[in-house]
Write an enzyme that holds these catalytic residues in place. Structure first.
Site, PDB file in Angstrom:
ATOM      1  N   CYS A  85      -4.685   2.619  -3.617  1.00  0.00           N
ATOM      2  CA  CYS A  85      -3.390   3.026  -3.041  1.00  0.00           C
ATOM      3  C   CYS A  85      -2.298   2.020  -3.363  1.00  0.00           C
ATOM      4  O   CYS A  85      -1.417   1.746  -2.547  1.00  0.00           O
ATOM      5  CB  CYS A  85      -3.485   3.264  -1.533  1.00  0.00           C
ATOM      6  SG  CYS A  85      -4.522   4.645  -1.105  1.00  0.00           S
ATOM      7  N   HIS A  97       0.866  -1.185   0.000  1.00  0.00           N
ATOM      8  CA  HIS A  97       0.000   0.000   0.000  1.00  0.00           C
ATOM      9  C   HIS A  97       0.905   1.239   0.000  1.00  0.00           C
ATOM     10  O   HIS A  97       2.022   1.186   0.512  1.00  0.00           O
ATOM     11  CB  HIS A  97      -0.843  -0.072   1.282  1.00  0.00           C
ATOM     12  CG  HIS A  97      -1.908   0.965   1.401  1.00  0.00           C
ATOM     13  ND1 HIS A  97      -1.667   2.243   1.843  1.00  0.00           N
ATOM     14  CD2 HIS A  97      -3.238   0.903   1.163  1.00  0.00           C
ATOM     15  CE1 HIS A  97      -2.793   2.920   1.871  1.00  0.00           C
ATOM     16  NE2 HIS A  97      -3.770   2.136   1.457  1.00  0.00           N
ATOM     17  N   LYS A 157     -10.329  -0.832  10.830  1.00  0.00           N
ATOM     18  CA  LYS A 157     -10.525  -1.984   9.939  1.00  0.00           C
ATOM     19  C   LYS A 157     -10.873  -3.248  10.719  1.00  0.00           C
ATOM     20  O   LYS A 157     -11.095  -4.305  10.132  1.00  0.00           O
ATOM     21  CB  LYS A 157      -9.263  -2.230   9.110  1.00  0.00           C
ATOM     22  CG  LYS A 157      -8.969  -1.129   8.073  1.00  0.00           C
ATOM     23  CD  LYS A 157      -7.856  -1.559   7.162  1.00  0.00           C
ATOM     24  CE  LYS A 157      -7.157  -0.430   6.450  1.00  0.00           C
ATOM     25  NZ  LYS A 157      -7.924   0.171   5.354  1.00  0.00           N
ATOM     26  N   GLN A 184      -4.578  -5.322   6.946  1.00  0.00           N
ATOM     27  CA  GLN A 184      -5.629  -6.202   6.425  1.00  0.00           C
ATOM     28  C   GLN A 184      -5.695  -7.534   7.155  1.00  0.00           C
ATOM     29  O   GLN A 184      -6.535  -8.375   6.828  1.00  0.00           O
ATOM     30  CB  GLN A 184      -5.424  -6.452   4.917  1.00  0.00           C
ATOM     31  CG  GLN A 184      -5.544  -5.208   4.053  1.00  0.00           C
ATOM     32  CD  GLN A 184      -6.941  -4.597   4.067  1.00  0.00           C
ATOM     33  OE1 GLN A 184      -7.923  -5.225   4.481  1.00  0.00           O
ATOM     34  NE2 GLN A 184      -7.035  -3.358   3.631  1.00  0.00           N
ATOM     35  N   ASP A 240       3.085  -4.885   7.874  1.00  0.00           N
ATOM     36  CA  ASP A 240       1.871  -4.082   7.758  1.00  0.00           C
ATOM     37  C   ASP A 240       0.690  -5.043   7.938  1.00  0.00           C
ATOM     38  O   ASP A 240       0.397  -5.845   7.042  1.00  0.00           O
ATOM     39  CB  ASP A 240       1.858  -3.414   6.383  1.00  0.00           C
ATOM     40  CG  ASP A 240       0.559  -2.669   6.101  1.00  0.00           C
ATOM     41  OD1 ASP A 240      -0.422  -2.859   6.838  1.00  0.00           O
ATOM     42  OD2 ASP A 240       0.526  -1.912   5.113  1.00  0.00           O
TER      43      ASP A 240
HETATM   44  N1  7TS Z   1      -1.752  -0.886   4.631  1.00  0.00           N
HETATM   45  C1  7TS Z   1      -2.665  -1.629   3.981  1.00  0.00           C
HETATM   46  C2  7TS Z   1      -2.301  -3.013   3.508  1.00  0.00           C
HETATM   47  C3  7TS Z   1      -3.946  -1.109   3.781  1.00  0.00           C
HETATM   48  O1  7TS Z   1      -4.851  -1.850   3.141  1.00  0.00           O
HETATM   49  C4  7TS Z   1      -4.263   0.196   4.235  1.00  0.00           C
HETATM   50  C5  7TS Z   1      -5.590   0.836   3.974  1.00  0.00           C
HETATM   51  C6  7TS Z   1      -3.271   0.914   4.930  1.00  0.00           C
HETATM   52  C7  7TS Z   1      -2.032   0.341   5.093  1.00  0.00           C
HETATM   53  C8  7TS Z   1      -3.513   2.265   5.499  1.00  0.00           C
HETATM   54  O2  7TS Z   1      -4.368   2.192   6.595  1.00  0.00           O
HETATM   55  P1  7TS Z   1      -4.846   3.520   7.352  1.00  0.00           P
HETATM   56  O3  7TS Z   1      -5.855   3.045   8.324  1.00  0.00           O
HETATM   57  O4  7TS Z   1      -3.629   4.102   7.993  1.00  0.00           O
HETATM   58  O5  7TS Z   1      -5.415   4.429   6.299  1.00  0.00           O
HETATM   59  N2  7TS Z   1      -6.289   0.305   2.895  1.00  0.00           N
HETATM   60  C9  7TS Z   1      -7.356   0.839   2.271  1.00  0.00           C
HETATM   61  C10 7TS Z   1      -8.012   0.225   1.196  1.00  0.00           C
HETATM   62  O6  7TS Z   1      -7.682  -0.843   0.712  1.00  0.00           O
HETATM   63  N3  7TS Z   1      -9.038   1.021   0.788  1.00  0.00           N
HETATM   64  O7  7TS Z   1      -9.082   2.087   1.578  1.00  0.00           O
HETATM   65  C11 7TS Z   1      -8.042   2.001   2.506  1.00  0.00           C
END
Ligand code: 7TS
Length: 412
Positions: free
Chosen positions: A369, A128, A231, A208, A205
């Site tokens: 992303c 990401h 999430k 997910q 990371d």
């Molecule tokens: N890493 C992964 C693998 C992700 O899927 C996401 C967010 C992030 C980092 C960032 O997370 P945040 O909570 O700091 O924003 N993924 C997604 C997505 O797949 N669609 O919207 C956000």
């Protein structure tokens, strides 16, 4: 042998999520955007209300009763996170705003101190943006070099044939546990062991994965792991960075302010102990308390059961999607996490998502992303359906019917 495990009542669990009863454009909502953010069960919503109704105060600084209640609830959440991911101690748990902030914290605080020109950072092509851009900023500051483990193609696996060679000279290896576009589940335990054997510091990371399958940092053997509360059925604005105590201890602070100091003079200051050294300012107290409720909720169901359910839905969705002529599916055929990315021939992903929304089906379309990965796969975007434990096969059937109509409409 008879199965002695009680059957999970998924329909009863689904009823814990009031928002799933919403109507969208005159239809029952089908929420398939869980990789972006999950919905929240009533237990979490009630816990947030209880905090603001009975406990709200600032933490750590007060002697009065409400401040004690808030501090106790906040620190209990930290202990619960340590247990949730198998950390040795609550001191290894830093509260952040989310995965993105956790990775930036490591890149800034650990990276600036430990990297110099010529050092290498190893990532993978399925990261990401939030696990790419902080390292690019670090590389630009220090003169370090970025390298990538390749993705094999549409089947979305990591090409590990030259992994040891890629690890040569690597100081930091960062990898996603589950790809948010491909649904790949990476063998993080093996990857971290090989990277650490080559002398690299490792970051996982878990955005997910943390709410979808059992995650244990000591079994994975990583140095750092980051995830987001929103999430995993928790509130937005709260996240977690796990760091091995010796790594966190040796790192300079990330931001300066209240809470992170033990003594301040006009010219210089001394830092608080970990994890407080990394938590400048008033934290998201309600967020941490809500996250505590979310973790309790998930573990009552069991993350092993949640993952089995995710995988079953993904397998069913892939089987049904393959009935549509010419549809291109991304990601591995086996051991697939609970999301499916696809491209309908001749139809832009945004059109798929817009038309599906008219039928009450919430998908996501775009680069997710993952712009470099999209370029590698040779597509501008994909449409993605991402599932959680409250989703059902009947919802997938509705989604497939809607896709069939969209496909027919565009092939006229
Ligand atoms: N890493 C992964 C693998 C992700 O899927 C996401 C967010 C992030 C980092 C960032 O997370 P945040 O909570 O700091 O924003 N993924 C997604 C997505 O797949 N669609 O919207 C956000």
């Amino acid at each position: 042998m008879q199965d002695l495990q009680p059957k999970t009542d998924w329909a009863r669990i689904r009823a814990d999520f009031p928002i799933l009863n919403e109507r969208v454009h005159g239809r029952d909502l089908v929420y398939f955007d869980n990789a972006a953010t999950s919905q929240k069960p009533r237990a979490v919503i009630d816990r947030l209300a209880h905090y603001y109704l009975h406990e709200n105060s600032n933490v750590h600084r007060g002697i009065h009763e409400l401040s004690n209640r808030a501090t106790l609830a906040f620190e209990a959440a930290r202990k619960r996170v340590a247990q949730f991911i198998g950390a040795a101690s609550a001191n290894e748990i830093v509260f952040t705003r989310g995965t993105t902030e956790g990775i930036n914290l490591v890149a800034q605080a650990w990276g600036t101190k430990n990297l110099k020109a010529g050092d290498r950072i190893l990532l993978t092509e399925m990261e990401h943006h939030s696990n790419i851009v902080p390292w690019q900023l670090l590389a630009q500051r220090t003169g370090a070099e970025l390298r990538y483990v390749h993705v094999t193609g549409d089947d979305g696996l990591l090409d590990l044939s030259n992994f040891e060679a890629l690890l040569d000279g690597v100081k930091l290896f960062a990898v996603t546990h589950i790809s948010n576009t491909l649904g790949t589940v990476n063998p993080v335990r093996e990857l971290c062991a090989r990277a650490r054997a080559a002398g690299a510091t490792t970051l996982v990371d878990a955005a997910q994965s943390a709410g979808h399958l059992p995650v244990d940092v000591r079994s994975i053997g990583c140095d750092f792991l980051a995830f987001s509360g929103h999430k995993i059925c928790g509130p937005t604005g709260i996240g977690v960075l796990y760091g091995r105590a010796e790594k966190l201890d040796a790192m300079p602070p990330y931001q300066g302010g209240g809470e992170m100091i033990s003594r301040v003079d006009f010219q210089a200051s001394q830092w608080n102990t970990i994890p407080h050294k990394f938590e400048a300012g008033t934290p998201d107290i309600a967020g941490a308390v809500g996250l505590h409720a979310a973790m309790d909720y998930l573990d009552e169901i069991g993350r092993d059961k949640i993952f089995a359910h995710d995988q079953e839905l993904a397998a069913y969705a892939m089987q049904r999607l393959s009935e549509i002529d010419g549809l291109r599916i991304f990601g591995p055929r086996e051991n697939h996490a609970g999301l499916v990315s696809f491209v309908l021939p001749e139809v832009h992903a945004h059109d798929v998502v817009t038309l599906a929304d008219q039928h009450g089906v919430a998908l996501r379309g775009g680069h997710h992303c993952n712009q470099p990965l999209m370029r590698k796969l040779g597509v501008p975007s994909t449409a993605r359906a991402s599932f959680y434990f409250y989703n059902t096969r009947e919802e997938i059937d509705r989604f497939i019917d809607v896709l069939g109509e969209i496909h027919k409409f565009f092939s006229r």
